[in-house]
Design a protein around this motif. Sequence first.
Motif, PDB file in Angstrom:
ATOM      1  N   UNK A   1       0.796  -1.229   0.000  1.00  0.00           N
ATOM      2  CA  UNK A   1       0.000   0.000   0.000  1.00  0.00           C
ATOM      3  C   UNK A   1       0.828   1.278   0.000  1.00  0.00           C
ATOM      4  N   UNK A   2       2.134   1.132   0.097  1.00  0.00           N
ATOM      5  CA  UNK A   2       2.982   2.318   0.175  1.00  0.00           C
ATOM      6  C   UNK A   2       2.883   3.174  -1.072  1.00  0.00           C
ATOM      7  N   UNK A   3       3.146   4.461  -0.886  1.00  0.00           N
ATOM      8  CA  UNK A   3       3.073   5.381  -2.013  1.00  0.00           C
ATOM      9  C   UNK A   3       4.475   5.774  -2.461  1.00  0.00           C
ATOM     10  N   UNK A   4       5.315   6.035  -1.491  1.00  0.00           N
ATOM     11  CA  UNK A   4       6.672   6.458  -1.828  1.00  0.00           C
ATOM     12  C   UNK A   4       7.497   5.246  -2.239  1.00  0.00           C
ATOM     13  N   UNK A   5       8.060   5.301  -3.412  1.00  0.00           N
ATOM     14  CA  UNK A   5       8.866   4.185  -3.903  1.00  0.00           C
ATOM     15  C   UNK A   5      10.007   3.891  -2.935  1.00  0.00           C
ATOM     16  N   UNK A   6      10.579   4.950  -2.400  1.00  0.00           N
ATOM     17  CA  UNK A   6      11.727   4.781  -1.518  1.00  0.00           C
ATOM     18  C   UNK A   6      11.337   3.981  -0.272  1.00  0.00           C
ATOM     19  N   UNK A   7      10.190   4.329   0.281  1.00  0.00           N
ATOM     20  CA  UNK A   7       9.728   3.657   1.496  1.00  0.00           C
ATOM     21  C   UNK A   7       9.433   2.191   1.212  1.00  0.00           C
ATOM     22  N   UNK A   8       8.819   1.922   0.091  1.00  0.00           N
ATOM     23  CA  UNK A   8       8.502   0.541  -0.259  1.00  0.00           C
ATOM     24  C   UNK A   8       9.782  -0.272  -0.410  1.00  0.00           C
ATOM     25  N   UNK A   9      10.768   0.333  -1.053  1.00  0.00           N
ATOM     26  CA  UNK A   9      12.051  -0.362  -1.227  1.00  0.00           C
ATOM     27  C   UNK A   9      12.682  -0.695   0.111  1.00  0.00           C
ATOM     28  N   UNK A  10      12.674   0.285   0.985  1.00  0.00           N
ATOM     29  CA  UNK A  10      13.313   0.022   2.281  1.00  0.00           C
ATOM     30  C   UNK A  10      12.518  -1.031   3.049  1.00  0.00           C
TER      31      UNK A  10
ATOM     32  N   UNK B   1      12.832  -3.001  -6.807  1.00  0.00           N
ATOM     33  CA  UNK B   1      11.821  -3.681  -5.981  1.00  0.00           C
ATOM     34  C   UNK B   1      11.663  -5.136  -6.419  1.00  0.00           C
ATOM     35  N   UNK B   2      11.853  -5.376  -7.701  1.00  0.00           N
ATOM     36  CA  UNK B   2      11.821  -6.761  -8.193  1.00  0.00           C
ATOM     37  C   UNK B   2      12.955  -7.553  -7.559  1.00  0.00           C
TER      38      UNK B   2
END
Lengths: 210, 1020
Positions: free
Chosen positions: B137-146, B186-187
């Motif tokens: 559900x994250x919006x920020x790509x950076x946050x999702x990556x971390x 992310x992959x």
Amino acid sequence: MSYAYLFKYIIIGDTGVGKSCLLLQFTDKRFQPVHDLTIGVEFGARMITIDNKPIKLQIWDTAGQESFRSITRSYYRGAAGALLVYDITRRETFNHLASWLEDARQHANANMTIMLIGNKSDLSHRRAVSTEEGQQFAKEHGLIFMEASAKTAQNVEEAFINTAATIYKKIQDGVFDVSNESYGIKIGYGGIQGPAGGRESSSQAGGCCS
Amino acid sequence: MWGGARGNDNEKSKGWNVVADVGSHGLVRLKEVAEKGSTAYRWEGGAERWRRKTEMAEACQVCCGLVTMAEVATMLGRRNLLSREDNDEARKQQRQSCARLLEPACWMMVLARVVEEGKNITQGYSHVEQLLDRISNGVLAEDRRSAITELQQVVAESSSAQLAFGAMGFPVLLSVLKEERDDTEIIRGSLETLVSALTPIDAVQGQKNEIRPASMNSDILSRESENISLLLSLLSEDDFYVRYYTLQLLTALLTHFSNRLQESILLIPHGIIRLMDMLMDREVIRNEALLLLTHLTREAEEIQKILVFEGAFEKIFSIIKEEGGSDGGVVVQDCIELLNNLVRNNASNQILLKETIGFEPLISILKLHRGSAYNFTQQKTINLLHALETVDLLLMGGPEGETIKNANRLSNQTAFAQKKIIDHLLMLGAESQWAPVTVRCRALRCIGNLVIRNPQNCDALANKLVGEEPHIEPALNAILRILLRTTVIPEFVAAEYVVKCFCEKNADGQATLASTMIQPSSGSRSNPRDDGAISFGSMLLQALVTSEPNGDLEMCSRACGVLSHILRDNAYSKDRVLQVKLEESVPSLGPPESLLFRLVKYLAFAASTKTGDKSQTITAGSGDGSYIQTIILQLLAIWLADCPNAVCCFLDSPSHLTCLLERVSNPHAGVFVRGLAALVLGECVLHNNSTENGRDAFAVVDAISQKVGLTSYLAQFDELLKAFDSRFSTAVSHKPPPRSSSASMLDVHEVENHNGLDHMEDHPNLTAILDPLFVTFVRKLEAGIREEFVDVYSRAKNKASILPSGLERRDGEVDGDYIKRLKFFVENQCRDMQDLLARNSNLAEELVRSGGHGAVEISAAKPSSGRERIQIDALRNELQEARRQLEMLKSQKAKMEEEVLFYQSTSGKLESDLKSLSDAYNSLEEANHRVESELKGVKIGANLSHSEVERIRTEAREEAQKEMESELNDLLVCLGQEQSKVEKLTTRLVELGDDVEKLLEGIGDEAGLPDEDEDIEEDE
């Protein structure tokens, strides 16, 4: 082992049309009236000479049964030539040709050379498909056509060699990128030199038959 | 700790006491710390709380360490408390100490569990959930990556996180893989997380009963074949790491669920081709792909074929070459393992390899360069072993039916031989003693498989020379020397295998070896350095006879095995070796001893050491000389088969027969010794063409039936065959699985350890010799022997004595001569008769004994005196006669009774017949009477009716007459009236003038009535 080119073939068609017998006749020059059902695929090889060049044929004989289709399809992409076989005494094997062809067009590379073979030509008294019908079908779909008999060996040699000759001509015409092995064609180490390679090939062919 | 638990009870209880003493003090202290800590943690704050927290954490750590111990204690304690047997003092103590340990331990466990579980639930589960939520559900790509990076770390570290991930994570990450192909990072992260989720964490492995999250996760992921095609599609991505992790992921799945994966990859169009293409990728990817393909091809014939179609052989060999052949690293090993998977039991692929690339590249892996030969790293050893396995697999051919397999094997043998593989194999197996023993053994086995049932290759081996100038010798000699001298049992077995394969169905080869069996002059014998110059046969002979009669027979037994291969089914060799005479080192007076005699001497000697002094037995370590007896007996059995000369030679010395008979009847001898001795004895009967007294078949049979008894003699065969059967059934079950494990390192040690282990069960010399071939030989022989025994008993010894024509008096024969001749004849017959009688009584005894098989005592107590026996026989006969008569009488009586019964029943029947007849008569009579009376009645009835009819008739007639009369009267009256009328009228007519006659004419012709009518009408 040296050869100018190596061609990969597959043999396809309904079960019981004589695919394995054609291969056996070509590689071993013998006929086996009762042949076990092919499971999956079987391999055979022979050296031939075209235009004085030794050419190695690697032939994969596939199972005709529907249950093996998913396995045999894996062999389409990497093959340079295909022998599509039907049985002239069984009409339904001729009727199924269209579906085989569709399968081949879908999974094989576009440049694959297909030879249509009406097998069991020795059983003319039980013929259910006329030669003209075969010719007509081949013409419509751009195939080479021949009737052959694995039993009497009539046209067997020719079927394999004519296919090879067609592929060879396509190479000469620059249809293939021969450096890409995924087309089922490989340039041999033996180089393209003529007479020496030719001698080698004949001895090799003799070795296979023994 | 578990090891301790497995020890004996006494030791265990001691151990637990110590643990309890140390443990309980420590635990009480820990308990305090933990109690205080937890309260403090709850109530206090600030610095104190921190201090307590660290203290508690430490305590917990100690505690966790102790948990395992406590668990063991609890289980043990529980078990002992449950079993209420207190009779054992040690157990009681153990129980007490466990109980002491139990209380604090349990407390600690509960505490530790609470801490652990709390940590799992709060930190693990919810943490994973949180991270997954951030990813999806994250919006920020950076946050999702971390988040994904963090998730990967968590999953890689804790098995509970793996579990949590398995429960929730797959849909999230799979959708990322499907839909966010553009975001390489992310992959990557997703794939790496998946790999971690499928990788078992070491700490978990200890607890067997626990669920393994890695395997569970593999199950979840591999269940959908859609997922597999998704993964395969990722292989076309440009990013290196994506491909790398994808391959790792697939390999992890394959290790857990190989069949499922194989099936789904096979069904995905171009699936295998895509994987194959990875071999052309960068080195790291290529190496991963090799591992993956090795897993993928395991026992999957169709996949193996597709790989080969796609050119796997070429690629494998080019990688091996690139990596430096056998000197290369683990990648070479991986390549050869894949290669082995491709050719194992796959005739089609074997043909392709042979026809297309040939065996040359494989052989070149085996090439040793003399310079580098001394440098055998462990990796090189493994590489060579794997390559030798490939050779073996190819030499074994495919799995199909006998004929195809045979043809394939032959053509592979020939193809290998053409490429001179034998040189390299000899280099590895026979020449380079610096090569590790495992490699040497494997190479020798390959040589055996190369020559077996292949005449050309046998010749090639026979003509091969090994060694460097000036120490050149035939290869077979070198192999024989290894066979005789090696101290490593597997090497001996392998060398023996070569000789066996060489001799199988190779009559010429056997004969050549046999013909060289000449004893070297005593001068060279003392000089071991001349070994290289002497022939194969001489070396063998030397080994056979140099053993000191009171010393080590090990070398002799090995040589016996070799000799039996040379003699098997070969008449020439048998005769040839029979003529070998041994020179005595110390010249003696008698004629030179033959080899056969010497061997029997060893047999007797081996037997005596065994029964005599056990401590002085063979130094080979078997501790049992019986294997030497077995081997010598086996050699004799093969030698004497179909060879009357050998039988004759063997029986030359009467002591030989005795020696064998002793073996058969000795209950302490092993089953093989007894059985094989019986077999050799049988051959002395079966293949005996001697007519000399005391040496012919009759003499042997008599000796057997006197000393051993036929029944127990023949029973030896059954036992022997039974022993063979059980031997092979166990041998088959012990066979290792077809695939050598990837942990090939183990193989190396395993073979070397073999050395000591084998002695426990079976001597390796025996294993090599008592093969299926020998068993079929025994079976055939046994049938022949049984037949021959029957034959011997059914014919007379002296054929000449039964010629009645010889009894006739010859022409011109003097009386005296004739009488003499007849007398001689009678004497002969008498002797024969005695002979037959004796044999007959033996047989009878045998029969009696076997008759009372179950009751041995009875047969033992049987009367020995002949007279008694005769009396008993007579009595028995009388008894039998009486019994017979009794039986007869009984049967007669029964017959009579039967007759009486029959007659009784007949008379009864007749009586009843009579009665029924009379009844019938009576009833008939009655019926008759009745019929008569009826008849009368009928007659009366008939008369009555007649008269009545008459009466009625007359009445009727009268009536009718009356009527007629009255009518007639009426008519007459009428007629009269009419007449008068007519007259009246006529007169009137006449009056009127009418011609009456004419008028009446017409009327007269018709009836009178119409006239009347007319008249009447006219009247009216």
